[in-house]
Design a protein around this motif. Structure first.
Motif, PDB file in Angstrom:
ATOM      1  N   ALA A 608     -13.422  13.322  -1.848  1.00 40.64           N
ATOM      2  CA  ALA A 608     -12.339  14.037  -2.271  1.00 40.64           C
ATOM      3  C   ALA A 608     -12.133  15.468  -1.337  1.00 40.64           C
ATOM      4  CB  ALA A 608     -12.826  14.737  -3.682  1.00 40.64           C
ATOM      5  N   GLU A 609     -10.898  15.749  -1.000  1.00 36.42           N
ATOM      6  CA  GLU A 609     -10.455  16.722   0.001  1.00 36.42           C
ATOM      7  C   GLU A 609      -9.149  17.740  -0.533  1.00 36.42           C
ATOM      8  OE1 GLU A 609      -8.431  16.885   4.198  1.00 36.42           O
ATOM      9  OE2 GLU A 609      -8.810  15.020   3.245  1.00 36.42           O
ATOM     10  N   GLU A 610      -9.748  18.825  -0.468  1.00 32.16           N
ATOM     11  CA  GLU A 610      -8.604  20.076  -0.691  1.00 32.16           C
ATOM     12  C   GLU A 610      -7.337  19.783   0.148  1.00 32.16           C
ATOM     13  OE1 GLU A 610     -10.189  23.850  -2.229  1.00 32.16           O
ATOM     14  OE2 GLU A 610     -11.990  23.070  -1.131  1.00 32.16           O
ATOM     15  N   LYS A 611      -6.116  19.787  -0.601  1.00 31.35           N
ATOM     16  CA  LYS A 611      -4.577  19.929   0.042  1.00 31.35           C
ATOM     17  C   LYS A 611      -3.924  20.918  -0.834  1.00 31.35           C
ATOM     18  CE  LYS A 611      -5.388  16.085   2.585  1.00 31.35           C
ATOM     19  NZ  LYS A 611      -5.126  16.226   4.079  1.00 31.35           N
ATOM     20  N   GLY A 612      -4.106  22.322  -0.239  1.00 32.76           N
ATOM     21  CA  GLY A 612      -3.332  23.053  -0.940  1.00 32.76           C
ATOM     22  C   GLY A 612      -3.959  23.457  -2.328  1.00 32.76           C
ATOM     23  N   ASP A 613      -3.253  23.198  -3.328  1.00 29.37           N
ATOM     24  CA  ASP A 613      -3.582  23.554  -4.862  1.00 29.37           C
ATOM     25  C   ASP A 613      -3.898  22.300  -5.546  1.00 29.37           C
ATOM     26  OD1 ASP A 613      -0.873  22.656  -4.655  1.00 29.37           O
ATOM     27  OD2 ASP A 613      -0.192  24.142  -6.097  1.00 29.37           O
ATOM     28  N   MET A 614      -4.039  21.183  -4.708  1.00 28.33           N
ATOM     29  CA  MET A 614      -4.461  19.970  -5.160  1.00 28.33           C
ATOM     30  C   MET A 614      -5.612  19.353  -4.584  1.00 28.33           C
ATOM     31  SD  MET A 614      -1.678  19.348  -7.069  1.00 28.33           S
ATOM     32  CE  MET A 614      -1.461  17.728  -7.267  1.00 28.33           C
ATOM     33  N   TRP A 615      -6.427  18.320  -5.321  1.00 31.70           N
ATOM     34  CA  TRP A 615      -7.438  17.644  -4.909  1.00 31.70           C
ATOM     35  C   TRP A 615      -7.063  16.131  -4.603  1.00 31.70           C
ATOM     36  CZ3 TRP A 615     -11.988  18.978  -3.099  1.00 31.70           C
ATOM     37  CH2 TRP A 615     -12.728  20.329  -3.719  1.00 31.70           C
ATOM     38  N   GLN A 616      -7.129  15.689  -3.288  1.00 31.10           N
ATOM     39  CA  GLN A 616      -6.689  14.343  -3.109  1.00 31.10           C
ATOM     40  C   GLN A 616      -8.130  13.587  -2.913  1.00 31.10           C
ATOM     41  OE1 GLN A 616      -3.951  13.367   0.568  1.00 31.10           O
ATOM     42  NE2 GLN A 616      -5.838  12.373   0.982  1.00 31.10           N
ATOM     43  N   ILE A 617      -8.175  12.717  -3.970  1.00 30.48           N
ATOM     44  CA  ILE A 617      -9.394  11.640  -4.208  1.00 30.48           C
ATOM     45  C   ILE A 617      -8.958  10.364  -3.736  1.00 30.48           C
ATOM     46  CG2 ILE A 617     -10.957  10.508  -6.062  1.00 30.48           C
ATOM     47  CD1 ILE A 617      -8.801  13.608  -7.270  1.00 30.48           C
ATOM     48  N   SER A 618      -9.925   9.783  -2.868  1.00 29.42           N
ATOM     49  CA  SER A 618      -9.722   8.513  -2.314  1.00 29.42           C
ATOM     50  C   SER A 618     -11.057   7.699  -2.542  1.00 29.42           C
ATOM     51  CB  SER A 618      -9.832   8.759  -0.808  1.00 29.42           C
ATOM     52  OG  SER A 618     -11.068   9.117  -0.232  1.00 29.42           O
ATOM     53  N   ILE A 619     -10.643   6.336  -2.891  1.00 35.59           N
ATOM     54  CA  ILE A 619     -11.909   5.307  -3.457  1.00 35.59           C
ATOM     55  C   ILE A 619     -11.503   4.003  -2.383  1.00 35.59           C
ATOM     56  CG2 ILE A 619     -12.508   3.639  -4.926  1.00 35.59           C
ATOM     57  CD1 ILE A 619     -11.699   5.702  -6.909  1.00 35.59           C
ATOM     58  N   ARG A 620     -12.459   4.176  -1.283  1.00 34.02           N
ATOM     59  CA  ARG A 620     -12.364   3.098  -0.281  1.00 34.02           C
ATOM     60  C   ARG A 620     -13.541   1.697  -0.378  1.00 34.02           C
ATOM     61  NH1 ARG A 620     -12.979   6.521   3.243  1.00 34.02           N
ATOM     62  NH2 ARG A 620     -11.053   6.714   3.879  1.00 34.02           N
ATOM     63  N   ASP A 621     -12.707   0.577  -0.205  1.00 32.43           N
ATOM     64  CA  ASP A 621     -13.687  -0.375  -0.175  1.00 32.43           C
ATOM     65  C   ASP A 621     -13.701  -1.217   1.091  1.00 32.43           C
ATOM     66  OD1 ASP A 621     -11.753  -2.736  -0.586  1.00 32.43           O
ATOM     67  OD2 ASP A 621     -11.365  -1.381  -2.543  1.00 32.43           O
ATOM     68  N   THR A 622     -14.493  -2.168   1.017  1.00 32.90           N
ATOM     69  CA  THR A 622     -14.535  -3.121   2.418  1.00 32.90           C
ATOM     70  C   THR A 622     -14.265  -4.669   1.981  1.00 32.90           C
ATOM     71  OG1 THR A 622     -16.915  -3.303   2.151  1.00 32.90           O
ATOM     72  CG2 THR A 622     -16.111  -1.659   3.632  1.00 32.90           C
ATOM     73  N   GLY A 623     -13.176  -4.532   0.806  1.00 32.64           N
ATOM     74  CA  GLY A 623     -12.841  -5.789   0.425  1.00 32.64           C
ATOM     75  C   GLY A 623     -11.977  -6.651   1.214  1.00 32.64           C
ATOM     76  N   VAL A 624     -11.042  -7.567   0.473  1.00 29.69           N
ATOM     77  CA  VAL A 624     -10.261  -8.472   0.994  1.00 29.69           C
ATOM     78  C   VAL A 624      -9.045  -7.913   1.504  1.00 29.69           C
ATOM     79  CG1 VAL A 624     -11.042 -10.351  -0.579  1.00 29.69           C
ATOM     80  CG2 VAL A 624      -9.429  -9.025  -1.352  1.00 29.69           C
ATOM     81  N   GLY A 625      -8.473  -6.706   0.992  1.00 30.30           N
ATOM     82  CA  GLY A 625      -7.355  -6.074   1.458  1.00 30.30           C
ATOM     83  C   GLY A 625      -6.114  -6.828   0.559  1.00 30.30           C
ATOM     84  N   MET A 626      -4.928  -6.135   0.996  1.00 27.23           N
ATOM     85  CA  MET A 626      -3.771  -6.529   0.502  1.00 27.23           C
ATOM     86  C   MET A 626      -2.629  -6.647   1.622  1.00 27.23           C
ATOM     87  SD  MET A 626      -3.183  -4.473  -3.043  1.00 27.23           S
ATOM     88  CE  MET A 626      -3.942  -2.807  -2.528  1.00 27.23           C
ATOM     89  N   THR A 627      -1.775  -7.415   1.443  1.00 23.13           N
ATOM     90  CA  THR A 627      -0.554  -7.651   2.300  1.00 23.13           C
ATOM     91  C   THR A 627       0.411  -6.429   1.880  1.00 23.13           C
ATOM     92  OG1 THR A 627       0.779  -9.072   0.605  1.00 23.13           O
ATOM     93  CG2 THR A 627      -0.734  -9.953   2.226  1.00 23.13           C
ATOM     94  N   ALA A 628       1.576  -6.260   2.837  1.00 29.20           N
ATOM     95  CA  ALA A 628       2.286  -5.225   2.440  1.00 29.20           C
ATOM     96  C   ALA A 628       3.462  -5.508   1.426  1.00 29.20           C
ATOM     97  CB  ALA A 628       3.482  -5.017   3.924  1.00 29.20           C
ATOM     98  N   GLU A 629       3.561  -6.791   1.150  1.00 26.55           N
ATOM     99  CA  GLU A 629       4.363  -7.030  -0.164  1.00 26.55           C
ATOM    100  C   GLU A 629       3.746  -6.831  -1.226  1.00 26.55           C
ATOM    101  OE1 GLU A 629       6.657 -10.974  -1.982  1.00 26.55           O
ATOM    102  OE2 GLU A 629       5.701 -11.207  -0.162  1.00 26.55           O
ATOM    103  N   MET A 630       2.542  -7.007  -1.353  1.00 25.67           N
ATOM    104  CA  MET A 630       1.652  -6.603  -2.680  1.00 25.67           C
ATOM    105  C   MET A 630       1.556  -5.212  -2.733  1.00 25.67           C
ATOM    106  SD  MET A 630      -2.227  -8.131  -3.369  1.00 25.67           S
ATOM    107  CE  MET A 630      -1.552  -9.768  -3.048  1.00 25.67           C
ATOM    108  N   GLN A 631       1.330  -4.504  -1.651  1.00 23.55           N
ATOM    109  CA  GLN A 631       1.138  -3.017  -2.108  1.00 23.55           C
ATOM    110  C   GLN A 631       2.501  -2.465  -2.384  1.00 23.55           C
ATOM    111  OE1 GLN A 631      -0.352  -0.978   1.565  1.00 23.55           O
ATOM    112  NE2 GLN A 631      -1.085  -3.032   2.609  1.00 23.55           N
ATOM    113  N   ARG A 632       3.533  -2.838  -2.101  1.00 27.67           N
ATOM    114  CA  ARG A 632       4.683  -2.436  -2.666  1.00 27.67           C
ATOM    115  C   ARG A 632       4.984  -2.844  -4.120  1.00 27.67           C
ATOM    116  NH1 ARG A 632       6.840  -4.220   2.356  1.00 27.67           N
ATOM    117  NH2 ARG A 632       7.621  -6.275   1.549  1.00 27.67           N
ATOM    118  N   SER A 633       4.202  -3.819  -4.709  1.00 27.29           N
ATOM    119  CA  SER A 633       4.465  -4.216  -6.174  1.00 27.29           C
ATOM    120  C   SER A 633       3.533  -3.869  -7.139  1.00 27.29           C
ATOM    121  CB  SER A 633       4.728  -5.795  -6.182  1.00 27.29           C
ATOM    122  OG  SER A 633       3.628  -6.366  -5.573  1.00 27.29           O
TER     123      SER A 633
END
Length: 697
Positions: A608-633
């Motif tokens: 989690a990282e502070e961005k102004g008056d917001m918290w930005q939370i990230s959840i990162r994995d070392t998995g299979v990933g996604m194509t650009a088309e899948m990310q859009r849908s």
């Protein structure tokens, strides 16, 4: 101290000044020789505490004593009140001692308010009240409500004062706090008394005296009697006024309660002043003045005293001293921004200058008096202006103004009649022309409204059909399969097709299917309610660490089965302002997906990282990933594609769509970054919680 019971009243002019001087000298020496037992006791306790080997200035016992000591300085030594209360506040903040923070803010608010600095005082009172409510500190909440009510009453805002008193009465009744019920009912009686509604004021005082009898505290009863004496004085019932004030003075002198004693002396002076017994009024005003010089710091009561002494000297034909005291009272009123004090002192100065024939000064104070009176009383609190207006001839001015207006109107009456006739003719013509236009507009509007309603209904039906289609698709595709498999195994077992040992071998698979069904049903229920507007977002102060840790524990067994390591790299206890249940669903879905699409021996990192008056939370994995088309849908509502994890785990296809809706309802955003065969990172933002002294959810 002396009270009237110790005096033999003699109205001979030659003897009276000698008696007064002797009594004043004796009173001064008595006051200066006395000290406050309460402050001495508190100071002694503080000294004993500091002398112990284990003394810590941040200890709650030490802070409580500091706050009590600060309040004991009220009306007596404002600088000491501020210094001690400020120390208590700093210690309380360092150890998150909420009770100490609340009481310190209350004490500092009183300091600033008594100094006339309302801009600093009111935010402190309101912050203290809010924090007291949040941490369930009922005693402090009642004390602050009482203080705020008295301050609003002092400012002439009777509606807000009454609202706070009634709120306090409801709270005091819940805990059966008889003393506070007495005080708050007495506050309401004072509001009616200020508006000269003596009947209702006495009705509330009857209630107050019932509480006082139950309390059996003669000091509290004496405070009530001194206020009732002031009411009886205003009602011209001098016999009851004198009876009540004499009883209260005896008790205040007995217990050395100097702030109330100064007020009681001043009220007794007011009673004599009302009866034009100026010399006795002056004696009791001088008694009160002595306390202000040696013991008390209460500018509000001192303003009334200065104006009272000015009126006495005016009655004694000593205009020069009358001017001195009236100007002192006016200066003090301006210092603490007391509007009522400025009104009263301006009225006295107007009368003195008018008597002296100083017309320009008299007119200036009269204008000040009138403008301040208008600003104080032209509100919705039903305050009475009749007495002040009568004293300065406002009713006569109004009458003359009305007569002048009527005379002017009489001269123009013929023009008005003529204008009315012309307007009537024009109105008939206009009516005929506009009638048809209005009918046409009305019909057009009805048609437009009905068309809009049809369009909205059509859109609603479309959404309902869309929701139903998606629900049946999920139920048919993702729930029927696992449930059918479970049903088949149980049927085979009951019919003897498989043995108990074989059934036991299926249990891990059955448990996985049941867990998937449960997770799917939870998501399905949340999404369905969301689509049908059944979920209301209720943001509050939430610990992000608490949500992440709970979901990590919940999904740890699944992660361990794949030898996946989950690393929590959140900063120390970040707080967010969001709906607890909705963000819990978001974290659980994203974390579940990360486990699902990460192969064995993988790694999942939560940050989690502070961005102004917001918290930005990230959840990162070392998995299979996604194509650009899948990310859009993946975040689209129309997306209903069931995907399988690295171990063939099933999903509903609606988890990320639900996450997007939940994040947006909490004023945040969600997005994804992914590289095929390297891994995926989901990001979402939520507002930061305000930095207040309260417990996290």
């Amino acid at each position: 101290m002396l009270s009237e019971k110790n005096l033999v009243i003699n109205y001979k002019t030659s003897l009276f000044p000698i008696v007064v001087c002797a009594l004043l000298l004796f009173s001064t020496s008595s006051i200066s020789a006395q000290s406050s037992n309460e402050r001495d006791s508190l100071a002694h306790k503080l000294q004993r505490l500091k002398s112990t080997n284990k003394f810590n200035p941040k200890d709650t016992t030490h802070i409580k004593l500091l706050v009590d000591l600060a309040f004991s300085y009220q009306y007596l030594d404002s600088d000491s009140l501020y210094s001690v209360a400020n120390r208590a506040l700093q210690y309380s903040k360092k150890i998150d001692y909420y009770h100490g923070v609340v009481r310190s803010f209350n004490a500092l608010g009183n300091y600033h308010y008594n100094k006339g600095n309302r801009e600093k005082a009111m935010p402190m009172f309101k912050e203290a009240l809010e924090l007291a409510t949040e941490v369930d500190d009922v005693d402090s909440e009642l004390a602050i409500l009482n203080t705020l009510a008295q301050n609003y009453s002092f400012e002439g805002n009777y509606a807000e004062a009454l609202n706070l008193n009634l709120r306090g009465i409801d709270l005091a009744r819940e805990i059966n706090d008889q003393k506070t019920l007495s005080v708050l009912n007495e506050n309401i009686a004072g509001l009616y008394a200020d508006q000269k509604d003596f009947k209702n004021a006495l009705m509330f005082y009857d209630t107050v005296q019932k509480f006082n009898r139950n309390l059996g505290n003669e000091t509290v009863d004496a405070e009530t009697q001194s206020n009732m004496a002031s009411l009886y004085k205003d009602a011209k019932d001098y016999k009851n006024a004198m009876f009540n004030i004499n009883r209260s003075i005896n008790i205040f002198e007995k217990h050395k309660i100097y702030d109330w004693l100064a007020y009681a002396y001043q009220v007794k002076g007011d009673i004599y002043l009302d009866q034009e017994k100026y010399k006795w009024a002056l004696y009791w005003y001088d008694q009160s003045d002595m306390l202000f010089k040696h013991q008390i710091e209460d500018d509000r009561i001192q303003i009334q005293l200065m104006n009272g002494m000015a009126k006495v000297y005016f009655g004694l034909e000593n205009d020069s001293l009358s001017l001195v005291y009236a100007k002192k009272g006016l200066a003090l009123s301006k210092k603490i921004k007391s509007l009522q004090g400025q009104i009263d002192c301006s009225e006295t100065l107007y009368k003195v200058h008018k008597k002296k024939g100083d017309n320009p000064e008299a007119l200036a104070y009269l204008e000040t008096f009138k403008s301040l009176s208008d600003s104080l009383f032209m509100d919705k609190n039903k305050q009475s202006l009749s007495l002040l207006e009568t004293k300065l001839g406002y009713e006569q001015e109004k009458k003359e103004l009305i007569e002048a207006n009527e005379e002017a109107l009489a001269k123009q009456r013929n023009y008005i009649y003529f204008s009315v006739i012309i307007l009537l003719i024009l109105s008939i013509i206009t009516f005929v022309i506009r009638r048809s236009e209005n009918i046409q507009k009305k019909l057009n509007k009805e048609l437009k409204d009905k068309s809009q309603a049809v369009i909205q209904r059509e859109a609603q039906l479309h959404e309902i059909n869309k929701t139903n289609t998606k629900l049946f698709s999920i139920i048919g595709h993702d729930l029927r399969g696992p449930i059918g498999g479970l049903q088949g195994i149980l049927k085979m077992f009951t019919e003897g097709d498989i043995s108990t040992k074989e059934l036991v071998s299926f249990i891990p698979k059955l448990k996985t299917d049941v867990d998937n069904i449960s997770f799917t049903l939870n998501n399905l229920l949340s999404w369905g309610l969301n689509q049908l507007n059944g979920v209301v977002t209720k943001p509050k102060r939430v610990s992000l660490s608490y949500l992440v840790n709970n979901n990590t524990k919940l999904l740890s067994e699944i992660a361990q089965s794949k030898s996946i390591k989950i690393i929590n790299q959140l900063p120390e206890n970040p707080r967010i302002w969001a709906d607890n249940n909705q963000i819990d669903i978001v974290i659980r879905n994203i974390l579940s997906n990360a486990i699902k699409f990460t192969p064995e021996n993988g790694l999942i990192t939560i940050e989690a990282e502070e961005k102004g008056d917001m918290w930005q939370i990230s959840i990162r994995d070392t998995g299979v990933g996604m194509t650009a088309e899948m990310q859009r849908s993946i975040f689209k509502d129309s997306s209903n594609i069931t995907t399988y994890g690295t171990n063939n785990e099933k999903g509903t296809g609606l988890g990320l769509s639900l996450c997007k809706e939940m994040v947006q309802k909490n004023n945040g955003e969600i997005w994804v970054e992914s590289v095929p065969r390297k891994g995926t990172t989901f990001y979402f933002t939520v507002p930061k919680a305000q930095n207040r002294y309260q417990k996290a959810s």
